[in-house]
Write an enzyme that holds these catalytic residues in place. Structure first.
Site, mmCIF file in Angstrom:
data_model
loop_
_atom_site.group_PDB
_atom_site.id
_atom_site.type_symbol
_atom_site.label_atom_id
_atom_site.label_comp_id
_atom_site.label_asym_id
_atom_site.label_seq_id
_atom_site.Cartn_x
_atom_site.Cartn_y
_atom_site.Cartn_z
ATOM 1 C CB CYS B 158 -0.922 -0.005 1.115
ATOM 2 S SG CYS B 158 -1.868 -1.539 1.257
ATOM 3 C CG HIS B 297 -2.287 4.492 4.952
ATOM 4 N ND1 HIS B 297 -1.838 4.330 3.833
ATOM 5 C CD2 HIS B 297 -2.387 3.332 5.513
ATOM 6 C CE1 HIS B 297 -2.180 3.042 3.191
ATOM 7 N NE2 HIS B 297 -2.474 2.423 4.549
ATOM 8 C CD GLU B 308 -2.627 7.727 9.185
ATOM 9 O OE1 GLU B 308 -3.589 7.085 8.678
ATOM 10 O OE2 GLU B 308 -2.166 8.600 8.350
ATOM 11 C CE LYS B 329 -5.483 4.318 1.490
ATOM 12 N NZ LYS B 329 -4.645 5.559 1.717
ATOM 13 C CG HIS B 334 -6.260 1.063 0.461
ATOM 14 N ND1 HIS B 334 -5.467 1.525 -0.154
ATOM 15 C CD2 HIS B 334 -5.718 0.107 1.520
ATOM 16 C CE1 HIS B 334 -4.295 1.162 0.339
ATOM 17 N NE2 HIS B 334 -4.463 0.293 1.601
ATOM 18 C CG PHE B 393 -0.433 -5.819 3.935
ATOM 19 C CD1 PHE B 393 -0.987 -5.168 5.074
ATOM 20 C CD2 PHE B 393 -1.105 -6.734 3.280
ATOM 21 C CE1 PHE B 393 -2.421 -5.532 5.271
ATOM 22 C CE2 PHE B 393 -2.467 -7.042 3.831
ATOM 23 C CZ PHE B 393 -2.924 -6.277 4.577
#
Lengths: 84, 405
Positions: B158, B297, B308, B329, B334, B393
């Site tokens: 990502c 994010h 976050e 997003k 995403h 990830f």
């Protein structure tokens, strides 16, 4: 399907696949390279022909294909109903 | 040496082209809908941020269409826009023109369709491998424009797009290129990919009948991310050279930081996020309290948004409350490897226009998410420094800082 009809169909199919087809005269004798098809283009063309004609190219035979006529010959010898 | 952004292009579920994308973002438009491109009835998550009006035949020949995966087509569409926006690159030697792209999955639509053919004993499409390979999008951009310099593809899940842009910045700073086409692309609204994310319990499954409210970062009742597709591309150059050729300058790309959690393959870690943000701020040569906007994010997962938030508080202290934050997003879902490239475009547009796009679906915030996320309505604010976050990830965290030049 008789050979003349098959030839017409294959040529129509190739006309749709070739860039600048209008400027070319495509016949059974046309070599792939004369139609601006490189080796990868030819592999793609044969792949597309499988779906278009309901056939399946088997084994190594297609490696020797050089011209439109080779496709016509193959399909006439291996019509869709004989597909393995 | 200052590096600036001179061109941008985007393909997203809320619009293609910067104007359409940004107008929709400022209005707070949701681009999430029921999956249309395949029968999703067997999936638990049946919604996505899809690009429904996309016709690659406009810019690709029939032959090129056969040889390109959708992720490369999206990247090309965004690159064409970005390079038209940036103007002529003729001043530069072709070998000084680089491409640096990110993609988490690569040509996965081809992977899935070719694998299905194989399992049905059908013949293999000849361009299966060149369509799947992750560097095909960057290769196609280079081929289209004759850019013969460094050509890189970064795959860090990502955060791929953020790292690709950071790598582009480094190429310019180290003198390895004069201009870089940098960004991210992804096209993975696909049955196997979605089933894979479902198996990790990462996706939203409770909003199939109400897709517009499914992607809800920082909000109550959020239950996972919504998969999306898209591409975002920037043109980066040295400021002096950009000025010499008379290019317009959107923003300075001032800093880039990357840090690995080195802890867990999928679970986020606050410390890694703090480290990436801190590295980007230090690289930009600014103080933390100069950051006044963060494009978070914020994927809308129950855990990720809280972590976050904690990371931002940890790094910025009391200044965290002064920062405007928003989550792109919430509108587009995403888009994996494209997400930080599109988030960077949103950050740059924030600097450029003095408007902050909202985080939509934020009527009731999670009590653990208690910062200013610009809920539901755009806000006018003259931002001097904005940061885009991307946490992938593999524990891969990347942040980029953009400033007004």
């Amino acid at each position: 399907m008789d050979t003349a009809e098959l030839e017409k169909k294959v040529i129509r199919f190739i006309t749709e696949k070739v860039e600048n087809a209008n400027a070319l005269t495509i016949t059974g004798a046309s070599k792939f390279e004369e139609l601006g098809l490189d080796s990868m283009d030819t592999i793609q063309l044969l792949f597309d022909a499988e779906d278009a004609f309901g056939i399946s190219f088997e084994g190594e035979e297609t490696k020797g294909f050089r011209s439109v006529g080779d496709i016509i010959d193959y399909i006439s010898k291996h019509p869709p109903e004989s597909k393995r | 040496m200052r590096i600036v952004v001179t061109g941008m292009g985007v393909v997203s579920p809320i619009g293609t082209g910067i104007d359409q994308f940004w107008n929709a973002a400022i209005r707070g438009t949701s681009g999430i809908s029921g999956i249309q491109c395949f029968d999703a009835s067997g999936l638990r998550s049946r919604i996505a941020g899809q690009i429904t009006e996309f016709n690659p035949a406009i810019f690709l020949t029939a032959k090129q269409l056969e040889q390109t995966d959708r992720f490369a087509q999206l990247a090309l569409c965004a690159a064409i826009q970005a390079l038209a926006d940036a103007g002529s690159m003729e001043n530069y030697e072709p070998r000084r023109l680089a491409v640096s792209l990110g993609s988490g999955m690569g040509g996965f639509s081809t992977f899935e369709s070719s694998a299905a053919r194989k399992f049905q004993n059908k013949s293999m499409p000849p361009f299966t491998v060149p369509r799947i390979m992750a560097n095909s999008a960057a290769a196609w951009i280079a081929t289209k424009y004759g850019f013969k310099g460094t050509n890189l593809t970064c795959s860090t899940a990502c955060s791929s797009g953020a790292n690709a842009i950071g790598m582009g910045l480094d190429l310019l700073r180290t003198g390895k290129a004069d201009a870089v086409v940098a960004g991210g692309t992804e096209a993975c609204v696909l049955p196997l990919t979605i089933a894979g994310f479902e198996a990790l319990h990462a996706l939203s499954t409770g909003f199939n009948t109400d897709p517009a409210h499914a992607s809800r970062p920082f909000a109550q009742r959020r239950d996972g991310f919504v998969i999306g597709e898209g591409a975002g591309i920037l043109v980066l150059e040295k400021e002096e050279q950009a000025q010499q050729r008379g290019a317009k300058i959107y923003a300075q790309i001032a800093g880039y930081g990357c840090a690995c959690d080195a802890a867990h393959i999928v679970a986020p870690d606050m410390n890694g996020q703090v480290a990436a943000m801190q590295a980007a701020i230090e690289d930009a040569g600014i103080a933390p309290d100069q950051v006044d906007y963060i494009n978070a994010h914020a994927t809308s997962t129950p855990l990720g948004d809280v972590i976050e938030t904690k990371a931002i508080k940890q790094l910025f202290g009391v200044h965290a409350e002064e920062i405007s934050i928003s989550a792109t997003k919430s509108m587009i879902g995403h888009t994996i490897g494209a997400s930080a490239a599109i988030g960077s475009i949103a950050t740059i547009m924030t600097l450029h226009t003095g408007m902050i796009h909202p985080t939509i679906n934020l009527d009731e915030a999670d009590p653990e998410c208690d910062l200013d996320y610009t809920p539901n309505h755009a806000v006018q604010r003259q931002v001097q420094a904005g940061m885009c976050n991307a946490f992938g990830f593999g524990g891969n965290n990347a942040s980029i800082v953009f400033t007004i030049p």
